[in-house]
Design a protein around this motif. Structure first.
Motif, PDB file in Angstrom:
ATOM      1  N   ARG A  11       0.734  -1.332  -0.033  1.00  0.00           N
ATOM      2  CA  ARG A  11       0.009  -0.126   0.132  1.00  0.00           C
ATOM      3  C   ARG A  11       0.744   1.352   0.142  1.00  0.00           C
ATOM      4  NH1 ARG A  11      -3.105  -3.827   2.476  1.00  0.00           N
ATOM      5  NH2 ARG A  11      -4.896  -3.978   1.760  1.00  0.00           N
ATOM      6  N   VAL A  12       0.361   2.107  -0.501  1.00  0.00           N
ATOM      7  CA  VAL A  12       1.054   3.643  -0.904  1.00  0.00           C
ATOM      8  C   VAL A  12       0.078   4.646  -0.176  1.00  0.00           C
ATOM      9  CG1 VAL A  12       1.959   5.065  -2.369  1.00  0.00           C
ATOM     10  CG2 VAL A  12       2.298   2.851  -2.783  1.00  0.00           C
ATOM     11  N   LEU A  13       0.631   5.641   0.616  1.00  0.00           N
ATOM     12  CA  LEU A  13      -0.132   6.976   0.814  1.00  0.00           C
ATOM     13  C   LEU A  13       0.271   8.154   0.180  1.00  0.00           C
ATOM     14  CD1 LEU A  13      -1.909   7.855   3.151  1.00  0.00           C
ATOM     15  CD2 LEU A  13       0.143   8.609   4.292  1.00  0.00           C
ATOM     16  N   ILE A  14      -0.919   8.675  -0.558  1.00  0.00           N
ATOM     17  CA  ILE A  14      -0.631   9.816  -1.479  1.00  0.00           C
ATOM     18  C   ILE A  14      -1.345  10.909  -0.861  1.00  0.00           C
ATOM     19  CG2 ILE A  14      -1.209  10.277  -3.867  1.00  0.00           C
ATOM     20  CD1 ILE A  14      -0.870   7.494  -4.861  1.00  0.00           C
ATOM     21  N   LYS A  57       8.546   5.359  -4.735  1.00  0.00           N
ATOM     22  CA  LYS A  57       9.027   5.666  -3.458  1.00  0.00           C
ATOM     23  C   LYS A  57       8.544   7.219  -3.047  1.00  0.00           C
ATOM     24  CE  LYS A  57      13.121   7.567  -6.220  1.00  0.00           C
ATOM     25  NZ  LYS A  57      12.481   7.673  -7.762  1.00  0.00           N
ATOM     26  N   VAL A  58       8.894   7.625  -1.919  1.00  0.00           N
ATOM     27  CA  VAL A  58       8.483   8.850  -1.385  1.00  0.00           C
ATOM     28  C   VAL A  58       8.987   9.935  -2.064  1.00  0.00           C
ATOM     29  CG1 VAL A  58       8.570  10.383   0.610  1.00  0.00           C
ATOM     30  CG2 VAL A  58       8.319   7.794   1.022  1.00  0.00           C
ATOM     31  N   GLY A  59       7.829  10.679  -2.371  1.00  0.00           N
ATOM     32  CA  GLY A  59       8.275  12.081  -3.393  1.00  0.00           C
ATOM     33  C   GLY A  59       7.717  11.853  -4.656  1.00  0.00           C
ATOM     34  N   ASP A  60       7.680  10.645  -5.339  1.00  0.00           N
ATOM     35  CA  ASP A  60       7.325  10.588  -6.605  1.00  0.00           C
ATOM     36  C   ASP A  60       5.893  11.214  -7.109  1.00  0.00           C
ATOM     37  OD1 ASP A  60       9.630   9.053  -7.320  1.00  0.00           O
ATOM     38  OD2 ASP A  60       8.552   7.079  -7.277  1.00  0.00           O
ATOM     39  N   THR A  61       5.636  11.702  -7.956  1.00  0.00           N
ATOM     40  CA  THR A  61       4.258  12.380  -8.354  1.00  0.00           C
ATOM     41  C   THR A  61       3.673  11.243  -9.349  1.00  0.00           C
ATOM     42  OG1 THR A  61       5.191  14.560  -8.385  1.00  0.00           O
ATOM     43  CG2 THR A  61       3.447  14.102  -9.637  1.00  0.00           C
ATOM     44  N   VAL A  62       2.700  10.712  -9.086  1.00  0.00           N
ATOM     45  CA  VAL A  62       2.022   9.694  -9.616  1.00  0.00           C
ATOM     46  C   VAL A  62       0.647   9.925 -10.144  1.00  0.00           C
ATOM     47  CG1 VAL A  62       3.234   7.976  -8.354  1.00  0.00           C
ATOM     48  CG2 VAL A  62       0.964   8.673  -7.490  1.00  0.00           C
ATOM     49  N   LEU A  63       0.230   9.148 -11.357  1.00  0.00           N
ATOM     50  CA  LEU A  63      -1.110   9.245 -11.620  1.00  0.00           C
ATOM     51  C   LEU A  63      -1.782   7.962 -11.283  1.00  0.00           C
ATOM     52  CD1 LEU A  63      -0.561  10.518 -15.304  1.00  0.00           C
ATOM     53  CD2 LEU A  63      -1.285  11.760 -13.697  1.00  0.00           C
ATOM     54  N   TYR A  64      -3.313   8.259 -10.788  1.00  0.00           N
ATOM     55  CA  TYR A  64      -3.728   6.983 -10.433  1.00  0.00           C
ATOM     56  C   TYR A  64      -5.450   7.027 -10.940  1.00  0.00           C
ATOM     57  CZ  TYR A  64      -5.034  10.619  -7.050  1.00  0.00           C
ATOM     58  OH  TYR A  64      -5.189  11.937  -6.170  1.00  0.00           O
ATOM     59  N   GLY A  65      -6.166   5.901 -10.920  1.00  0.00           N
ATOM     60  CA  GLY A  65      -7.553   5.949 -11.365  1.00  0.00           C
ATOM     61  C   GLY A  65      -8.398   6.913 -10.384  1.00  0.00           C
ATOM     62  N   LYS A  66      -9.397   7.125 -11.318  1.00  0.00           N
ATOM     63  CA  LYS A  66     -10.413   8.325 -10.458  1.00  0.00           C
ATOM     64  C   LYS A  66     -10.949   7.992  -9.366  1.00  0.00           C
ATOM     65  CE  LYS A  66     -12.943  11.645 -12.696  1.00  0.00           C
ATOM     66  NZ  LYS A  66     -14.074  11.834 -13.787  1.00  0.00           N
ATOM     67  N   TYR A  67     -11.305   6.665  -9.285  1.00  0.00           N
ATOM     68  CA  TYR A  67     -11.841   6.160  -7.975  1.00  0.00           C
ATOM     69  C   TYR A  67     -11.099   5.067  -7.252  1.00  0.00           C
ATOM     70  CZ  TYR A  67     -15.902   7.865 -10.525  1.00  0.00           C
ATOM     71  OH  TYR A  67     -16.560   8.940 -11.379  1.00  0.00           O
ATOM     72  N   ALA A  68      -9.781   5.433  -7.517  1.00  0.00           N
ATOM     73  CA  ALA A  68      -8.847   4.371  -6.754  1.00  0.00           C
ATOM     74  C   ALA A  68      -8.678   5.150  -5.169  1.00  0.00           C
ATOM     75  CB  ALA A  68      -7.419   4.618  -7.266  1.00  0.00           C
ATOM     76  N   THR A  70      -8.883   4.767  -0.955  1.00  0.00           N
ATOM     77  CA  THR A  70      -9.719   5.220   0.281  1.00  0.00           C
ATOM     78  C   THR A  70      -8.876   6.471   0.866  1.00  0.00           C
ATOM     79  OG1 THR A  70      -9.689   2.816   0.976  1.00  0.00           O
ATOM     80  CG2 THR A  70     -10.360   4.549   2.541  1.00  0.00           C
ATOM     81  N   GLU A  71     -10.050   7.348   1.014  1.00  0.00           N
ATOM     82  CA  GLU A  71      -9.786   8.642   1.322  1.00  0.00           C
ATOM     83  C   GLU A  71      -9.705   8.747   2.999  1.00  0.00           C
ATOM     84  OE1 GLU A  71     -13.039  11.038  -0.245  1.00  0.00           O
ATOM     85  OE2 GLU A  71     -12.190  10.924  -1.899  1.00  0.00           O
ATOM     86  N   LEU A  72      -8.639   9.259   3.712  1.00  0.00           N
ATOM     87  CA  LEU A  72      -8.710   9.533   4.798  1.00  0.00           C
ATOM     88  C   LEU A  72      -8.011  10.925   5.130  1.00  0.00           C
ATOM     89  CD1 LEU A  72      -5.408   8.297   6.286  1.00  0.00           C
ATOM     90  CD2 LEU A  72      -6.203   7.026   4.355  1.00  0.00           C
ATOM     91  N   LYS A  73      -8.260  11.562   6.286  1.00  0.00           N
ATOM     92  CA  LYS A  73      -7.943  12.831   6.732  1.00  0.00           C
ATOM     93  C   LYS A  73      -6.861  12.556   8.149  1.00  0.00           C
ATOM     94  CE  LYS A  73      -9.487  17.183   6.743  1.00  0.00           C
ATOM     95  NZ  LYS A  73     -10.629  17.828   5.955  1.00  0.00           N
ATOM     96  N   LEU A  74      -5.945  13.070   7.839  1.00  0.00           N
ATOM     97  CA  LEU A  74      -4.632  12.889   9.023  1.00  0.00           C
ATOM     98  C   LEU A  74      -4.263  14.411   9.355  1.00  0.00           C
ATOM     99  CD1 LEU A  74      -2.625   9.945   7.708  1.00  0.00           C
ATOM    100  CD2 LEU A  74      -4.011   9.743   9.766  1.00  0.00           C
ATOM    101  N   GLU A  75      -4.175  14.844  10.469  1.00  0.00           N
ATOM    102  CA  GLU A  75      -3.504  16.146  10.809  1.00  0.00           C
ATOM    103  C   GLU A  75      -4.107  17.399   9.917  1.00  0.00           C
ATOM    104  OE1 GLU A  75       0.592  15.588  10.930  1.00  0.00           O
ATOM    105  OE2 GLU A  75       0.505  13.732  12.330  1.00  0.00           O
ATOM    106  N   GLY A  76      -5.345  17.034   9.549  1.00  0.00           N
ATOM    107  CA  GLY A  76      -5.954  18.202   8.894  1.00  0.00           C
ATOM    108  C   GLY A  76      -5.886  18.068   7.440  1.00  0.00           C
ATOM    109  N   THR A  77      -5.149  17.011   6.839  1.00  0.00           N
ATOM    110  CA  THR A  77      -4.760  17.130   5.502  1.00  0.00           C
ATOM    111  C   THR A  77      -5.394  15.782   4.898  1.00  0.00           C
ATOM    112  OG1 THR A  77      -2.706  18.214   5.760  1.00  0.00           O
ATOM    113  CG2 THR A  77      -2.809  16.933   3.699  1.00  0.00           C
ATOM    114  N   ASP A  78      -5.745  15.957   3.729  1.00  0.00           N
ATOM    115  CA  ASP A  78      -6.801  14.761   2.956  1.00  0.00           C
ATOM    116  C   ASP A  78      -5.429  14.004   2.369  1.00  0.00           C
ATOM    117  OD1 ASP A  78      -9.212  15.563   3.672  1.00  0.00           O
ATOM    118  OD2 ASP A  78      -9.198  16.996   1.914  1.00  0.00           O
TER     119      ASP A  78
END
Length: 91
Positions: A11-14, A57-68, A70-78
């Protein structure tokens, strides 16, 4: 910024990029009509699994699917958390 989260397995956090607020011709887009961004920056990466080594890796800019992911909010950031297989490309 140090996040206190470590994704498991593959898993990856984006952090999604900000949605466009204005069109190229200068028209402002209301919140209800904004498109969900499909581009973001990798913030944290899991260790992978025995059958899968991590490509991003951390710092990469990536493209992902429109509905890919799970959304979560940590420390006020989505953020989005998703499997690496849901990532379409590294920019």
């Amino acid at each position: 910024m140090a996040l206190n989260i470590k994704p498991l397995s593959d898993r990856v956090l984006i952090e999604p990029a900000a949605a466009e607020t204005k069109t190229a011709s200068g028209i402002f887009i209301p919140d209800t009509a904004k498109e969900k961004p499909q581009k973001g920056t990798v913030v944290a990466v899991g260790n992978g699994s025995k059958d899968h080594d991590m490509t991003v890796k951390v710092g990469d800019t990536v493209l992902y699917g429109k509905y890919a992911g799970t959304e979560l909010k940590l420390e006020g950031t989505d953020y989005l958390i998703m499997r690496e297989d849901d990532i379409l490309a590294i920019i």
